[in-house]
Design a protein around this motif. Structure first.
Motif, PDB file in Angstrom:
ATOM      1  N   GLY A 265      -8.299 -68.290  92.005  1.00  0.00           N
ATOM      2  CA  GLY A 265      -9.002 -67.382  91.142  1.00  0.00           C
ATOM      3  C   GLY A 265      -8.200 -66.979  89.898  1.00  0.00           C
ATOM      4  O   GLY A 265      -7.141 -67.557  89.356  1.00  0.00           O
ATOM      5  N   ASP A 266      -8.374 -65.601  89.563  1.00  0.00           N
ATOM      6  CA  ASP A 266      -7.821 -65.179  88.126  1.00  0.00           C
ATOM      7  C   ASP A 266      -6.280 -64.800  88.498  1.00  0.00           C
ATOM      8  O   ASP A 266      -5.622 -65.431  87.690  1.00  0.00           O
ATOM      9  CB  ASP A 266      -8.423 -63.689  87.798  1.00  0.00           C
ATOM     10  CG  ASP A 266      -8.509 -62.799  88.764  1.00  0.00           C
ATOM     11  OD1 ASP A 266      -8.426 -63.124  90.181  1.00  0.00           O
ATOM     12  OD2 ASP A 266      -8.970 -61.639  88.461  1.00  0.00           O
TER      13      ASP A 266
ATOM     14  N   PRO B 280     -11.091 -73.129  88.164  1.00  0.00           N
ATOM     15  CA  PRO B 280     -11.663 -71.527  88.557  1.00  0.00           C
ATOM     16  C   PRO B 280     -12.438 -71.510  89.924  1.00  0.00           C
ATOM     17  O   PRO B 280     -13.237 -71.928  90.026  1.00  0.00           O
ATOM     18  CB  PRO B 280     -12.684 -71.530  87.386  1.00  0.00           C
ATOM     19  CG  PRO B 280     -13.231 -72.852  87.079  1.00  0.00           C
ATOM     20  CD  PRO B 280     -11.923 -73.670  87.571  1.00  0.00           C
ATOM     21  N   LYS B 281     -11.825 -70.706  90.689  1.00  0.00           N
ATOM     22  CA  LYS B 281     -12.472 -70.503  92.163  1.00  0.00           C
ATOM     23  C   LYS B 281     -12.502 -69.006  92.472  1.00  0.00           C
ATOM     24  O   LYS B 281     -11.579 -68.015  92.035  1.00  0.00           O
ATOM     25  CB  LYS B 281     -11.549 -71.125  93.280  1.00  0.00           C
ATOM     26  CG  LYS B 281     -11.921 -71.067  94.628  1.00  0.00           C
ATOM     27  CD  LYS B 281     -11.231 -69.595  95.375  1.00  0.00           C
ATOM     28  CE  LYS B 281      -9.890 -69.258  95.055  1.00  0.00           C
ATOM     29  NZ  LYS B 281      -9.519 -68.098  95.764  1.00  0.00           N
TER      30      LYS B 281
ATOM     31  N   LYS C 274     -15.057 -65.803  84.813  1.00  0.00           N
ATOM     32  CA  LYS C 274     -15.887 -66.488  83.905  1.00  0.00           C
ATOM     33  C   LYS C 274     -15.838 -65.992  82.484  1.00  0.00           C
ATOM     34  O   LYS C 274     -15.414 -64.944  82.309  1.00  0.00           O
ATOM     35  CB  LYS C 274     -17.381 -66.208  84.538  1.00  0.00           C
ATOM     36  CG  LYS C 274     -17.935 -65.160  84.305  1.00  0.00           C
ATOM     37  CD  LYS C 274     -19.224 -65.048  85.183  1.00  0.00           C
ATOM     38  CE  LYS C 274     -20.212 -64.372  84.295  1.00  0.00           C
ATOM     39  NZ  LYS C 274     -21.744 -64.342  84.733  1.00  0.00           N
TER      40      LYS C 274
ATOM     41  N   ILE D  48     -15.978 -70.866  80.991  1.00  0.00           N
ATOM     42  CA  ILE D  48     -15.798 -70.899  82.365  1.00  0.00           C
ATOM     43  C   ILE D  48     -17.183 -70.284  82.822  1.00  0.00           C
ATOM     44  O   ILE D  48     -17.185 -68.934  83.068  1.00  0.00           O
ATOM     45  CB  ILE D  48     -14.655 -70.079  83.115  1.00  0.00           C
ATOM     46  CG1 ILE D  48     -13.487 -70.974  82.819  1.00  0.00           C
ATOM     47  CG2 ILE D  48     -14.913 -70.490  84.650  1.00  0.00           C
ATOM     48  CD1 ILE D  48     -13.234 -72.573  83.043  1.00  0.00           C
TER      49      ILE D  48
ATOM     50  N   SER E  98     -17.538 -69.427  88.377  1.00  0.00           N
ATOM     51  CA  SER E  98     -16.698 -69.814  89.431  1.00  0.00           C
ATOM     52  C   SER E  98     -17.080 -70.505  90.434  1.00  0.00           C
ATOM     53  O   SER E  98     -18.224 -70.152  90.813  1.00  0.00           O
ATOM     54  CB  SER E  98     -15.687 -68.906  89.746  1.00  0.00           C
ATOM     55  OG  SER E  98     -16.475 -67.822  90.252  1.00  0.00           O
TER      56      SER E  98
END
Length: 554
Positions: free
Chosen positions: A177-178, A204-205, A212, A216, A219
């Motif tokens: 993630g971020d 991007p998970k 996003k 992106i 995610s």
């Protein structure tokens, strides 16, 4: 791997669809130099070697067949699953593996076990075709495991470099993630500054949907998780409509944004859905929210409907302005006085109250004791309040019940109120990916192999145009630094990827706002049912409502 169910056996045969641009040799087309979304000067100083990189877009290399080149160079890649699970993670690895083998069958892929800690502790496994094949189109992160170790110190970077050199690894791909992708950017900058030939890339998970932007679009995992939650919400709504005697308060994942709650509301049409970003924008208090829910309960009771559904994003507390100020001061206090976490409840309460501002003391004392205690306890590895442990849904229903009693005394409410509570979190994180997530994740991984091949570092794999059929998806990479701004973490300013909040002017929220009054008064429930993998295209391959509305007309 354990014995496969009948569904898993059938699902294993599914071949994810790739964008047509990735069906053969590609070349990277560079865009204009980029800059961070905020705090440009500070970010540039922190990332002098990876800041300002251009966007990359892959196009078909029509001249590839004419080039008289020998066998493509062989290289090895390491992959890490980082942070919480999200449906489709295995397909990212499968796509990366297949992409590497398409470039050169001698390329090798190593999976570092149990997250970033596996890189530091030199725990890894070579991922072979026979091993990989057992995990195609499956949920979970159990192929190599995940963890939340933060990669942030030179000592960690150097320990990781030892195993990277030993395995002759050219690139590390971090799926997260971020915060995990922030770590990827820091690692890429460190190796670049030391002139070490190791690329670092991200994917991007997060099911929360807050990673996003223009490049992106969503995610991975968000699509599947919200479909799973919406099935559960729909089931409960049908039960409520059958028994006609309970109000169901359902808390949903989404600490930093309300994308999950909004998406599930668009899918299931509940009587009430809180969007935290709206709460903050309108400067609402906890009592304002309670009064609003109580009003809906009273209106439905007047129509003879003593039942309903309420969706609550788990991060609500942090968006209530008064609570946000309180939590910010508590975060700084805990960073400066970590001993608070070890104090006995009474001593802890006294210490906290003695050190808070007058305004924050009032907010703190307005909360139930168990919520006060939770706000004063340890943070997660990223310095965040562990809001999933705060039973916001029960807090709200208790306050609504008290409000209704007051309204009944005034003759403003005639009805019965009985609440049931649910928290949908882990139920959605490891589901078998929807067709959309299976395709999207596979494309992200395959695309990451192309980013390795073109020498990119400090980039995130990007697949765009996602509301269109997969053949029309756009593939490439974006510099992670362009998503950065500076934020307060554990009492210090740090570079992090800016979280994407629900846009109150965006079409998904506007569609919700347009219909919610009707959904509140009437019973307009929609029952989505379970995720469908086989059948008509409109049933199996639909995108999320959020993505549809965001790209409608494009």
């Amino acid at each position: 791997m354990t014995k496969k169910s009948v569904l898993q056996q059938a699902r294993a045969a599914y071949q994810p669809k790739l964008p047509s641009v990735l069906w053969g040799p590609v070349k990277a087309v560079k865009g204009e130099p980029t800059q961070s979304v905020g705090d440009q000067e500070e970010i540039k100083k922190l990332f002098p070697n990876t800041y300002g990189l251009p966007e990359l877009e892959f196009v078909k290399d029509t001249d590839a067949s004419k080039k008289k080149t020998g066998k493509p160079a062989k290289f090895n890649v390491g992959v890490i699953l980082s942070g919480g699970q999200a449906p489709g993670g295995h397909n990212v690895i499968c796509g990366l593996f297949d992409g590497l083998k398409a470039l050169n069958k001698e390329n090798r892929l190593y999976g570092f076990l149990m997250g970033p800690g596996g890189l530091v502790d030199h725990k890894y496994k070579e991922l072979t075709a026979s091993f990989i094949n057992d995990y195609r189109n499956t949920g979970g992160f159990d192929m190599i495991g995940s963890g939340r170790t933060k990669l942030e110190t030179p000592e960690q970077f150097e320990k990781g470099l030892e195993i990277i050199k030993e395995l002759d690894i050219r690139a590390i791909v971090i799926i997260g993630g971020d915060d995990s992708n922030t770590n990827a950017a820091v690692l890429a900058e460190y190796y670049k500054a030391k002139n070490v030939p190791v690329q670092v890339l991200g994917c991007p998970k997060t099911i929360d949907g807050d990673l996003k932007n223009e490049w992106i679009e969503t995610s991975f995992g968000f699509d599947t998780a919200t479909k799973v939650y919406s099935e559960l919400i729909g089931n409960i709504e049908r039960d409520a409509n059958s028994a006609k005697k309970y109000w169901h308060f359902m808390k949903l994942m989404g600490r930093s944004a309300s994308h999950i709650a909004l998406e599930c509301a668009l899918k299931t049409q509940p009587n009430y859905c809180i969007v935290s970003e709206e709460v903050e924008a309108k400067n609402m208090t906890l009592n304002d929210i309670v009064a609003d829910i109580a009003k809906v309960v009273a209106q439905r009771a007047a129509d003879g409907n003593n039942f309903g559904s309420v969706l609550v994003p788990e991060g609500l507390i942090e968006f209530i302005p008064a609570m946000k100020k309180l939590i910010a001061q508590l975060n700084d206090m805990l960073a400066e006085h970590p001993e608070i976490k070890q104090m006995e409840p009474d001593a802890q309460h006294k210490f906290v109250v003695d050190h808070l501002t007058k305004e924050n003391v009032e907010a703190f004392n307005s909360l139930p004791v168990d919520v006060q205690r939770q706000l004063s306890l340890d943070r997660d590895p990223h310095g965040n309040v562990q809001v999933s442990l705060i039973e916001t849904e029960k807090l709200l229903s208790d306050m609504v019940e008290k409000k209704l009693e007051q309204m009944k005394e005034k003759g403003e409410y005639v009805g019965k109120f009985s609440a049931l509570h649910h928290f949908f979190g882990y139920e959605g994180r490891c589901a078998d990916p929807s067709n959309f997530d299976a395709d999207y994740c596979y494309a992200l991984g395959y695309n990451a192999a192309q980013l390795v091949n073109c020498g990119a570092t400090g980039y995130m794999s990007s697949i765009r145009n996602l509301a269109k059929p997969s053949i029309q998806w756009i593939a490439g990479g974006i510099p992670i630094t362009m998503m950065f701004n500076m934020e307060q973490r554990n009492g210090k300013q740090k570079p992090v990827i800016r979280k994407a909040l629900v846009d109150l002017n965006g079409r998904p929220f506007q569609v919700f706002a347009q219909h919610r009054a009707k959904w509140a008064r009437e019973t307009c429930y929609v029952y989505p049912g379970p995720v469908q993998y086989f059948g008509p295209d409109e049933v199996c391959n639909q995108t999320s409502k959020t993505l549809y509305y965001e790209q409608e007309g494009k």
